[in-house]
Design an enzyme around this catalytic site. Structure first.
Site, short mmCIF file in Angstrom:
data_model
loop_
_atom_site.label_atom_id
_atom_site.label_comp_id
_atom_site.label_asym_id
_atom_site.label_seq_id
_atom_site.Cartn_x
_atom_site.Cartn_y
_atom_site.Cartn_z
CD GLU A 1 40.00 -29.06 29.42
OE1 GLU A 1 39.62 -29.91 28.63
OE2 GLU A 1 40.47 -29.34 30.55
CG HIS B 1 35.58 -28.96 25.76
ND1 HIS B 1 36.05 -30.20 25.40
CD2 HIS B 1 36.41 -28.51 26.72
CE1 HIS B 1 37.13 -30.49 26.11
NE2 HIS B 1 37.36 -29.49 26.93
CB CYS C 1 36.55 -33.80 19.84
SG CYS C 1 35.08 -33.35 20.72
O1 SUG Z 1 38.50 -34.39 27.66
N1 SUG Z 1 37.40 -37.61 26.85
C1 SUG Z 1 37.78 -36.29 26.41
C2 SUG Z 1 36.95 -35.87 25.22
C3 SUG Z 1 37.41 -34.56 24.65
C4 SUG Z 1 36.50 -34.06 23.59
N2 SUG Z 1 37.00 -32.86 23.06
C5 SUG Z 1 36.27 -31.79 22.68
N3 SUG Z 1 35.02 -31.65 22.99
N4 SUG Z 1 36.89 -30.87 22.04
C6 SUG Z 1 37.63 -35.25 27.54
O2 SUG Z 1 36.63 -35.31 28.25
C7 SUG Z 1 37.61 -39.68 28.12
C8 SUG Z 1 38.69 -40.69 28.36
C9 SUG Z 1 38.17 -41.92 29.03
O3 SUG Z 1 37.22 -41.85 29.80
O4 SUG Z 1 38.74 -43.03 28.80
C10 SUG Z 1 38.14 -38.30 27.72
O5 SUG Z 1 39.20 -37.91 28.14
#
Ligand code: SUG
Length: 456
Positions: free
Chosen positions: A184, A259, A378
Site C-alpha cells: 500500500e 495503515h 493520506c
Molecule cells: O484505502 N479509502 C481509502 C483511504 C486511504 C487512506 N490512506 C492512507 N491512510 N494513507 C482506503 O481505505 C474509501 C472509499 C469509499 O469507501 O468510497 C477508501 O478507499
C-alpha cells in the site's frame, strides 16, 4: 554512481509533497473494510467540487507558507474497461446500466476517486539513499481491495511522465498483485534522517508476514506484508543497514488503523507515534537508533493521553509533519483534532509544549476526504528531491500561483457539487469526467496517461 548524480544528490534536497487532486467522481461507497470512516459513511451524498477545493486549499496554503508543493492528477473513472473485463458489454451507457442493475457494488468500486490518497500511490526512495544516486519509484499494487487495485497502471504512467529523465529517476514495476506481496505504498514507509539531505534510514511497517511470522490482526485485514516491503527495499538497492522492518500492532489494525500512517508520522529525525503503533516498540526504536547517523527524536503519545479510538477518529497521526528552515517543524492536523477536546489538549500540552522540534500546529479542513478515511497525510506523496532533480521534472506538477488559479477554474468548470450512489450510472458523468481529464493532462503538460487517451 556517476559523479554528476552524486553531486545532485547531496545538494539542496527539499521534500516536495505531491497531493492527489480529488477526482470528479468522489463519492462515499463504503468500500474499505477495516477503514472505519469509509465503512460508516458509505451511501452518503458527496460533494466532489468541495472535496477538490478543500484539497487545493491545503496545497495552496502550504505553498504560501514556503513548502514545496506538487500535484498529481486523478484517475479515469468510472473505469469502464474494468467493467467490460468483468463481462458487462454493450455501449458505455449499457455497461453502466447493466452494472448498476446487476452489481451496484462493482459500479461503486469502478467510480471511486481513491487515487486522491497519494500516500498509497507508490514507495519512493530519494537519490541520496539509492546506490545509483537516482530517485526510485514503485507504484503500490493495492491488491487488497478491488477499487484500489485499479490504480497502479495509471499511477505508473503518471509518475513516469512527470519523472521522465532516466538520468535522475528510476521506475520499477508494481509488485506481483497477490496477497503475499500486498503493498500500500508510502503509507507504511517512513524515512528518518537528520535532515532531508542526510542519508536516511527506512522504516517499513507491515501488518502481516505471508511466510511465517507472528500473528496478524483477526478482525480487519493487514494490507501490507513484510515480504512486499522487503521486495521494495531490494528493488531500490537499499542495504540491511539502511532498513528497519517492524510489525504494526495487530490490535491497532483491529481498531481501524489500516495503515501505519494512521498511527505514526515521521519527519527528519522525529518519529511521532502512539504507543500502540508497533508490536515491539522498544525493539523498533533501538533498530532505528542503531542505524541512524543523527539521534532519533521519538515523540511518544501514550494510550492514557489519547485512546486508540480517538487517534482513529481524529486522525492526529495522519498529520503532515513539515520541516522549517530554522530546524523547527509544523504539524498540519485535520480539523477533527481541534473538535476533540482531549486530542486538542494533547497537541498543546504534549506536542507543542514538549521538548521536541514541533513548534506550530496548522489546522486544515479536509472533511470530504476524512469521511472516507483520508487525512492530510493520506493526501500526499512525499518525494525528497535535489534542486537538479526538481529541475529535471517534466510537465507542470509543481504548484505555482498560476497553476493553482487554473486548477480552481478547472474544478469550477467541470465538477458537480453533489454525487450520490444513484448518480454513478449516469452516462453524462462519465462523459464529463473524460472531458475534464483530457483538459487536465493538457494543463499539466503530461501527455497521454489515461486509457481513453492511449486507446484513441
Ligand atoms: O484505502 N479509502 C481509502 C483511504 C486511504 C487512506 N490512506 C492512507 N491512510 N494513507 C482506503 O481505505 C474509501 C472509499 C469509499 O469507501 O468510497 C477508501 O478507499
Amino acid at each position: 554512481m556517476s559523479g554528476d548524480a552524486m553531486n545532485d544528490a547531496v545538494s539542496d534536497v527539499q521534500e516536495v509533497n505531491f497531493d492527489g487532486l480529488v477526482g470528479p467522481t468522489h463519492n462515499y461507497a463504503g468500500l474499505a473494510h477495516g477503514n472505519v470512516a469509509s465503512m460508516r459513511h458509505g451511501g452518503l451524498e458527496a460533494n466532489p467540487r468541495e472535496a477538490a477545493l478543500q484539497g487545493l486549499e491545503k496545497m495552496k496554503s502550504l505553498m504560501d507558507a514556503g513548502y514545496a508543493q506538487g500535484v498529481l492528477p486523478p484517475q479515469q473513472r468510472p473505469d469502464l474497461g474494468a467493467l467490460r473485463a468483468l463481462g458487462f458489454g454493450g455501449s458505455d451507457a449499457q455497461v453502466l446500466a447493466r452494472a448498476a442493475e446487476q452489481a451496484p457494488h462493482l459500479l461503486r468500486a469502478v467510480c471511486s476517486a481513491s487515487s486522491m490518497w497519494t500516500a498509497n500511490a507508490a514507495t519512493v526512495t530519494p537519490g541520496v539513499d539509492a546506490p545509483d544516486g537516482r530517485v526510485h519509484f514503485t507504484p503500490a499494487n493495492l491488491q487488497s481491495s478491488f477499487h484500489r487495485y485499479l490504480e497502479p497502471q495509471t499511477t505508473g504512467r503518471v509518475l513516469a511522465a512527470i519523472f521522465s529523465d532516466a538520468g535522475h529517476f528510476a521506475h520499477h514495476p508494481a509488485l506481483p498483485a497477490t496477497p503475499a506481496f500486498s503493498d500500500e505504498g508510502a503509507a507504511n514507509h517512513t524515512r528518518l534522517a537528520g535532515d532531508h539531505g542526510e542519508a536516511g534510514v527506512h522504516l517499513y511497517v507491515y501488518g502481516r508476514q505471508a511466510f511465517g511470522g507472528e500473528r496478524g490482526p483477526v478482525r480487519y485485514p493487514a494490507r501490507q506484508t513484510r515480504e512486499a516491503s522487503e521486495a521494495i527495499a531490494r528493488q531500490h538497492g537499499l542495504s540491511d543497514a539502511q532498513c528497519v522492518f517492524a510489525q504494526q500492532h495487530p490490535d491497532a489494525i483491529d481498531a481501524g488503523v489500516f495503515h501505519n500512517d494512521v498511527i505514526a508520522v515521521g519527519n527528519g529525525p522525529v518519529l511521532l507515534y502512539h504507543d500502540m503503533a508497533f508490536r515491539n516498540e522498544a525493539g523498533t526504536l533501538d533498530a532505528l537508533r542503531e542505524r541512524m547517523a543523527s539521534p532519533l527524536i521519538p515523540v511518544r503519545v501514550p494510550s492514557e493521553a489519547i485512546a486508540l479510538d480517538d487517534a482513529v477518529s481524529t486522525y492526529l497521526f495522519n498529520s503532515q509533519l513539515l520541516s522549517n528552515p530554522d530546524g523547527s517543524m509544523t504539524l498540519v492536523v485535520p480539523g477533527e483534532c481541534q473538535e476533540n477536546e482531549s486530542v486538542w489538549r494533547v497537541i498543546q500540552d504534549l506536542l507543542l509544549a514538549g521538548y521536541n522540534p514541533i513548534s506550530e500546529v496548522v489546522v486544515k479542513d479536509v472533511k470530504q476526504s476524512m469521511r472516507n478515511g483520508g487525512g492530510p497525510a493520506c493526501l500526499r506523496l512525499r518525494v525528497a528531491l535535489s534542486a537538479a532533480e526538481r529541475g529535471a521534472m517534466s510537465g507542470r506538477a509543481l504548484l505555482t500561483e498560476k497553476l493553482y488559479a487554473e486548477l480552481i477554474a478547472w474544478v469550477e468548470r467541470h465538477y458537480r457539487d453533489r454525487l450520490g450512489p444513484g448518480d454513478l450510472a449516469d452516462p453524462a458523468l462519465a462523459r464529463e469526467t473524460l472531458t475534464a481529464l483530457d483538459e487536465l493532462t493538457g494543463l499539466l503538460r503530461i501527455g497521454s496517461v489515461y486509457p481513453f487517451q492511449l486507446d484513441a
